[in-house]
Write a protein that holds these residues in place. Structure first.
Motif, PDB file in Angstrom:
ATOM      1  N   GLU A 246      -7.438  -0.366  -2.630  1.00  0.00           N
ATOM      2  CA  GLU A 246      -8.178   0.771  -2.096  1.00  0.00           C
ATOM      3  C   GLU A 246      -7.245   1.845  -1.552  1.00  0.00           C
ATOM      4  O   GLU A 246      -7.569   3.032  -1.567  1.00  0.00           O
ATOM      5  N   GLU A 247      -6.083   1.415  -1.074  1.00  0.00           N
ATOM      6  CA  GLU A 247      -5.116   2.359  -0.523  1.00  0.00           C
ATOM      7  C   GLU A 247      -4.086   2.807  -1.554  1.00  0.00           C
ATOM      8  O   GLU A 247      -3.419   3.823  -1.370  1.00  0.00           O
ATOM      9  N   ASN A 248      -3.923   2.022  -2.607  1.00  0.00           N
ATOM     10  CA  ASN A 248      -2.910   2.344  -3.623  1.00  0.00           C
ATOM     11  C   ASN A 248      -3.419   1.886  -4.988  1.00  0.00           C
ATOM     12  O   ASN A 248      -3.273   0.723  -5.359  1.00  0.00           O
TER      13      ASN A 248
ATOM     14  N   GLU B 132       0.818  -1.217   0.000  1.00  0.00           N
ATOM     15  CA  GLU B 132       0.000   0.000   0.000  1.00  0.00           C
ATOM     16  C   GLU B 132       0.850   1.264   0.000  1.00  0.00           C
ATOM     17  O   GLU B 132       0.487   2.275  -0.605  1.00  0.00           O
ATOM     18  N   THR B 133       1.998   1.208   0.679  1.00  0.00           N
ATOM     19  CA  THR B 133       2.863   2.391   0.767  1.00  0.00           C
ATOM     20  C   THR B 133       3.894   2.458  -0.346  1.00  0.00           C
ATOM     21  O   THR B 133       4.634   3.444  -0.439  1.00  0.00           O
TER      22      THR B 133
END
Length: 370
Positions: free
Chosen positions: A255-257, A236-237
């Motif tokens: 959803e985060e990336n 995600e990061t």
């Protein structure tokens, strides 16, 4: 004054009993042991499955039940803890091959299907066709919760499209230090087995040793290397570029990336069923069966499917327009990735002979040596 004090004191001392009387008998604790990130838990105003079950149980049966819910990272971790003894768990949710092993070793209790009328909602035909589930042919010990597949998640800003050729991406020197591998023996060895063209259920020692060599070659390219739930944060990061992982979890990361992509290697991959089981040491098997039945009801099943993003064997979920629309909002290809895998060669993990399991454990220790 003394009378007032005595009355107040008496009332204070009686208060716990009065409260207990007004709330019914002391709650029975149901111990549920499940994978991490594998239920709708009430976060971000979502459906709180365990709280809803507690409320439903009291309304239906007039008895208080408290769900004690804990999680594990892998089938092997769960098995090791339970087989060591001393645990209080009533319900566990293993994958198919582990269910077969636990049945063989007498760790699971047969389920009273009369307490699970919602079992009629389950349809495993998309997974097994006309065949019966190999791990529990008559579904005497297990009730399907989800099913899924393994693929490769990659960062589209870092991984070239021409490199998306198959499992060899996990060994590509270009991405050294940006590759994540499973931190459990069965899944990690499977990636090497698929790459080599071997069956993930082989009993040929030479093939397992060949897979070991592949993992040892790959190891220097993996940094920090072997992960389970840590994969979410790293993908995600953007601190990693490539990870073999479960298709359902891809959507949580996406959803985060939104730079993350997903594909199934053409050589084939693993398909699995995770199912709800009751341990033979359960002190509350009837409550456990009622919990399973609740999990198969439409509202709970849809909420859990949307929370986990894993494919559901529940017809009420798959046919739900709300579910279909919600998944399309998460990712335009969500339903295709989860349910449109018929063209991909798939293998189940089977419960292997004891000698092969011992060999895998020995080889896994060699992989993990720093």
């Amino acid at each position: 004054m003394k009378k007032i004090i005595c009355f107040v004191l008496a009332t204070f001392l009686l208060l716990p009993a009065l409260l207990l009387s007004s709330c019914g008998e002391k709650a029975t604790t149901l111990y549920v042991y499940n994978w991490g990130e594998y239920i709708s838990d009430g976060s971000e105003d979502s459906y709180n499955t365990n709280k809803e079950f507690e409320n439903w149980y009291f309304e239906t049966y007039g008895e208080r039940v408290k769900v004690n819910y804990t999680t594990y990272d892998s089938n092997e971790d769960m098995y090791a803890k339970i087989s060591a003894g001393g645990t209080k768990y009533d319900i566990v949710i293993p994958s198919d091959y582990m269910i077969a092993r636990m049945i063989k070793e007498g760790m699971l209790r047969k389920i009273n299907k009369e307490n699970i009328p919602n079992l009629k909602n389950i349809d495993l035909a998309p997974v097994f066709g006309e065949e019966k589930p190999y791990y529990d042919p008559e579904q005497e010990y297990s009730v399907p919760y989800t099913y899924g597949t393994v693929g490769i998640i990659y960062d589209t800003t870092k991984v070239a499209e021409e490199d998306l050729t198959g499992w060899d991406l996990m060994w590509n020197e270009k991405y050294k230090g940006n590759i994540l591998q499973f931190n459990n023996s069965r899944d990690a060895f499977a990636t090497a087995m698929f790459k080599l063209g071997y069956s993930v259920n082989t009993t040929d020692e030479s093939q397992w040793n060949a897979a070991l060599a592949e993992l040892q070659t790959q190891k220097e390219k993996c940094d920090p290397g072997y992960v389970m739930d840590e994969v979410f944060n790293k993908m995600e990061t953007g601190s990693a570029a490539i990870a073999a992982y479960y298709a359902g979890d891809y959507f949580t990361m996406y959803e985060e990336n939104e730079d993350l992509g997903f594909f199934y290697p053409p050589e084939g991959t693993n398909i699995y069923v995770d199912a709800m089981c009751i341990l033979n040491t359960s002190k509350n098997p009837e409550i456990a069966e009622r919990y399973i039945n609740f999990m198969l009801s439409e509202e709970a099943a849809v909420a859990n499917a949307e929370a986990t993003y894993y494919a559901s064997p529940n017809k009420l979920v798959v046919n739900s327009k709300t579910y279909q629309e919600d998944m399309a909002e998460v990712h335009e290809d969500a339903m295709e990735i989860l349910y449109g895998t018929s063209e991909i060669p798939m293998q189940f993990y089977e419960n292997l002979p004891d000698a092969t399991l011992e060999l895998i454990n020995e080889l896994w220790e060699k992989v993990k040596i720093k």
